[in-house]
Design an enzyme around this catalytic site. Structure first.
Site, PDB file in Angstrom:
ATOM      1  N   GLU A   1       0.833  -1.201   0.000  1.00 13.29           N
ATOM      2  CA  GLU A   1       0.000   0.000   0.000  1.00 13.29           C
ATOM      3  C   GLU A   1       0.865   1.247   0.000  1.00 13.29           C
ATOM      4  O   GLU A   1       1.977   1.240   0.543  1.00 13.29           O
ATOM      5  CB  GLU A   1      -0.927  -0.016   1.231  1.00 13.29           C
TER       6      GLU A   1
ATOM      7  N   CYS B   1       3.591   8.624   0.938  1.00 11.58           N
ATOM      8  CA  CYS B   1       4.120   7.689   1.924  1.00 11.58           C
ATOM      9  C   CYS B   1       4.223   6.338   1.220  1.00 11.58           C
ATOM     10  O   CYS B   1       3.213   5.796   0.763  1.00 11.58           O
ATOM     11  CB  CYS B   1       3.164   7.629   3.114  1.00 11.58           C
TER      12      CYS B   1
ATOM     13  N   CYS C   1       6.646  -7.101   6.681  1.00 13.36           N
ATOM     14  CA  CYS C   1       7.767  -6.565   7.468  1.00 13.36           C
ATOM     15  C   CYS C   1       8.313  -7.678   8.351  1.00 13.36           C
ATOM     16  O   CYS C   1       7.551  -8.511   8.839  1.00 13.36           O
ATOM     17  CB  CYS C   1       7.285  -5.402   8.334  1.00 13.36           C
TER      18      CYS C   1
ATOM     19  N   CYS D   1       6.946  -4.958  15.641  1.00 13.04           N
ATOM     20  CA  CYS D   1       6.403  -3.937  16.540  1.00 13.04           C
ATOM     21  C   CYS D   1       4.962  -4.336  16.899  1.00 13.04           C
ATOM     22  O   CYS D   1       4.131  -4.532  16.010  1.00 13.04           O
ATOM     23  CB  CYS D   1       6.417  -2.568  15.870  1.00 13.04           C
TER      24      CYS D   1
ATOM     25  N   CYS E   1       1.827  -2.299  15.455  1.00 11.75           N
ATOM     26  CA  CYS E   1       1.765  -1.974  14.023  1.00 11.75           C
ATOM     27  C   CYS E   1       1.069  -3.079  13.232  1.00 11.75           C
ATOM     28  O   CYS E   1       1.421  -4.262  13.362  1.00 11.75           O
ATOM     29  CB  CYS E   1       3.190  -1.758  13.496  1.00 11.75           C
TER      30      CYS E   1
ATOM     31  N   GLY F   1       7.093  -1.994   5.758  1.00 15.41           N
ATOM     32  CA  GLY F   1       8.461  -2.497   5.701  1.00 15.41           C
ATOM     33  C   GLY F   1       9.475  -1.626   6.410  1.00 15.41           C
ATOM     34  O   GLY F   1       9.175  -0.490   6.818  1.00 15.41           O
ATOM     35  N   GLU F   2      10.676  -2.173   6.561  1.00 17.12           N
ATOM     36  CA  GLU F   2      11.775  -1.448   7.203  1.00 17.12           C
ATOM     37  C   GLU F   2      12.783  -1.076   6.107  1.00 17.12           C
ATOM     38  O   GLU F   2      13.504  -1.943   5.601  1.00 17.12           O
ATOM     39  CB  GLU F   2      12.408  -2.351   8.275  1.00 17.12           C
TER      40      GLU F   2
ATOM     41  N   SER G   1      11.939   5.679  14.727  1.00 16.45           N
ATOM     42  CA  SER G   1      10.733   5.365  15.503  1.00 16.45           C
ATOM     43  C   SER G   1      11.175   4.942  16.893  1.00 16.45           C
ATOM     44  O   SER G   1      11.610   3.811  17.086  1.00 16.45           O
ATOM     45  CB  SER G   1       9.956   4.239  14.824  1.00 16.45           C
TER      46      SER G   1
ATOM     47  N   ASN H   1      -2.896   5.119  16.151  1.00 22.40           N
ATOM     48  CA  ASN H   1      -3.989   4.729  15.273  1.00 22.40           C
ATOM     49  C   ASN H   1      -4.355   3.296  15.617  1.00 22.40           C
ATOM     50  O   ASN H   1      -3.526   2.395  15.530  1.00 22.40           O
ATOM     51  CB  ASN H   1      -3.541   4.831  13.817  1.00 22.40           C
TER      52      ASN H   1
ATOM     53  N   CYS I   1      -0.512   6.030   9.960  1.00 25.32           N
ATOM     54  CA  CYS I   1       0.710   5.325  10.392  1.00 25.32           C
ATOM     55  C   CYS I   1       0.364   4.026  11.084  1.00 25.32           C
ATOM     56  O   CYS I   1      -0.441   4.000  12.011  1.00 25.32           O
ATOM     57  CB  CYS I   1       1.465   6.146  11.437  1.00 25.32           C
TER      58      CYS I   1
HETATM   59  N1  SAH Z   1       9.762   0.439   9.704  1.00 28.10           N
HETATM   60  C1  SAH Z   1       9.953   1.854   9.632  1.00 28.10           C
HETATM   61  C2  SAH Z   1       9.024   2.495   8.636  1.00 28.10           C
HETATM   62  C3  SAH Z   1       7.560   2.482   9.051  1.00 28.10           C
HETATM   63  S1  SAH Z   1       7.144   4.088   9.461  1.00 28.10           S
HETATM   64  C4  SAH Z   1       9.826   2.459  11.008  1.00 28.10           C
HETATM   65  O1  SAH Z   1       9.450   1.741  11.921  1.00 28.10           O
HETATM   66  O2  SAH Z   1      10.184   3.612  11.194  1.00 28.10           O
HETATM   67  C5  SAH Z   1       5.656   3.925  10.267  1.00 28.10           C
HETATM   68  C6  SAH Z   1       5.627   4.772  11.520  1.00 28.10           C
HETATM   69  O3  SAH Z   1       4.368   4.585  12.151  1.00 28.10           O
HETATM   70  C7  SAH Z   1       6.673   4.344  12.534  1.00 28.10           C
HETATM   71  O4  SAH Z   1       7.110   5.452  13.255  1.00 28.10           O
HETATM   72  C8  SAH Z   1       5.873   3.429  13.421  1.00 28.10           C
HETATM   73  O5  SAH Z   1       6.473   3.231  14.671  1.00 28.10           O
HETATM   74  C9  SAH Z   1       4.558   4.157  13.496  1.00 28.10           C
HETATM   75  N2  SAH Z   1       3.441   3.308  13.838  1.00 28.10           N
HETATM   76  C10 SAH Z   1       3.327   1.968  13.717  1.00 28.10           C
HETATM   77  N3  SAH Z   1       2.123   1.555  14.167  1.00 28.10           N
HETATM   78  C11 SAH Z   1       1.463   2.655  14.571  1.00 28.10           C
HETATM   79  C12 SAH Z   1       0.155   2.898  15.095  1.00 28.10           C
HETATM   80  N4  SAH Z   1      -0.692   1.901  15.273  1.00 28.10           N
HETATM   81  N5  SAH Z   1      -0.193   4.165  15.382  1.00 28.10           N
HETATM   82  C13 SAH Z   1       0.655   5.191  15.168  1.00 28.10           C
HETATM   83  N6  SAH Z   1       1.887   5.037  14.655  1.00 28.10           N
HETATM   84  C14 SAH Z   1       2.294   3.785  14.377  1.00 28.10           C
END
Ligand code: SAH
Length: 351
Positions: free
Chosen positions: A97, A110, A117, A121, A124, A168-169, A223, A299, A342
């Site tokens: 997506e 974005c 991934c 986390c 996520c 993804g990372e 993050s 979120n 996010c």
């Molecule tokens: N893997 C990378 C790129 C993803 S960025 C990273 O972790 O940075 C996505 C961002 O959204 C990251 O900062 C992640 O920690 C945050 N994120 C993940 N789940 C979320 C949620 N449920 N609500 C708000 N932010 C979230």
């Protein structure tokens, strides 16, 4: 015949030099390579038939030897706030997506860097998908081009920013992400300023150092979510292998090498990181190198363990950070109603 495997090469894996050399080997002019390269990268051609300034026989020759593995936007959902989420079909049938986020003055893309991934986390939605594979540079670039086109048609303006904050990372698909950024910023691609690109990582120390060595001109975000190891490990289990001490060391190396500050992304959850000790730890972490903190809204992903902290706690974070002269932004979510915010990207619409 049908069972014969398609052995044609993805033409977009070739550089301009490769293409020029290839045509010289075929007894043609090197210039042919330039023309095709331009069709592929500047004009976004999806098929050889689109390349109207090539002869029929050249087009047929290309068709015989190459494929163009272009992405296809399969489905588009539009949020009440204008955010658009794209379901992006890849040539092998997998889906990722991407999201277009408009504000009054800019449009941000974005984009995803992997299918699924490998990190886990807990908060996520993407983490619930298995990591299937890395995206190729052109599959990442195509997501950006598609959103640039959406921005032009919906808002009459080009894309202004790109964030690697989709699925993804990115630092675990390092080479392809870097190549995609070269295309996004290159004159043979979109020609965007690298200052308008941000790569977000959950924190892979070795790769942050490698990135610093490669002298990037784009921005880095981390993050963080907790500056206390035990807590961070609970919500981001890979923190066990990459503890905060290693991340700090990598960040120092980053700053010494690039001289640019890093943005920390931080969500505050009830009962997880909503105490004064959490704020104090973050303030201390922020003193390691010059930085900026983005407090982002949680979120929901249907997990009872996680709930957005009360506003008073967010206010406490903001106040303490500011008191310590640390730049802090409180970010509102966009596209929540279509699961485009996010952490919510999980291919729901395409399953
Ligand atoms: N893997 C990378 C790129 C993803 S960025 C990273 O972790 O940075 C996505 C961002 O959204 C990251 O900062 C992640 O920690 C945050 N994120 C993940 N789940 C979320 C949620 N449920 N609500 C708000 N932010 C979230």
């Amino acid at each position: 015949m049908e069972n014969l495997k398609d052995t044609r090469k993805d033409i977009r894996s070739l550089t301009l030099e490769h293409l020029r050399d290839y045509f010289v080997e075929q007894g043609e002019k090197a210039f042919r390579g330039n023309q095709i390269y331009e069709w592929l990268w500047k004009k976004g051609a999806h098929s050889f038939d689109d390349m109207t300034n090539l002869s029929m026989s050249t087009r047929e020759f290309l068709e015989e030897h190459f494929v163009i593995n272009h992405i296809r936007v399969d489905d588009m959902q539009r949020s009440s706030d204008g955010t658009i989420k794209n379901a992006v079909k890849l040539h092998d049938g997998l889906t990722v997506e991407s999201v277009m986020i408009p504000t009054p003055t800019r449009t941000t893309a974005c984009v995803s860097s992997q299918v699924g991934c490998s990190l886990n986390c807990e908060f996520c939605a993407t983490a619930r998908l298995k990591r299937m594979r890395n995206l190729n540079p052109d599959e990442i670039y195509d997501q950006v081009v598609a959103i640039d086109q959406q921005s032009r048609s919906y808002y009459n303006r080009p894309l202004s920013n790109v964030v690697f904050m989709g699925m993804g990372e990115p630092l675990m698909n390092y080479n392809n992400v870097i190549k995609s950024i070269e295309k996004i910023t290159g004159n043979d691609g979109l020609g965007m300023s690298p200052k308008r690109i941000t790569l977000s990582t959950s924190g892979v120390p070795k790769m942050i150092k490698k990135l610093a060595d490669d002298g990037p001109k784009f921005n880095l975000a981390l993050s963080l979510h907790s500056a206390i190891d035990e807590k961070r490990t609970k919500i981001m289990p890979f923190n066990e292998q990459f503890p905060l001490a290693d991340i700090k060391e990598a960040l120092k190396y980053w700053y010494d090498t690039t001289g640019t500050r890093v943005t920390y992304e931080y969500v505050v959850w009830k009962g997880i990181n909503d105490q004064m000790e959490d704020v104090d730890a973050l303030v201390k972490f922020c003193k390691v190198i010059p930085c900026k903190v983005n407090i982002i809204e949680y979120n929901s992903i249907d997990d009872a363990r996680f709930e957005q902290a009360d506003q008073s706690v967010i206010d406490m974070y903001e106040h303490e950070l500011e008191r310590n002269r640390i730049v802090v932004n409180i970010r509102r979510s966009r596209g929540k109603d279509i699961d485009a915010a996010c952490g919510q990207l999980a291919n729901k619409s395409s399953q």
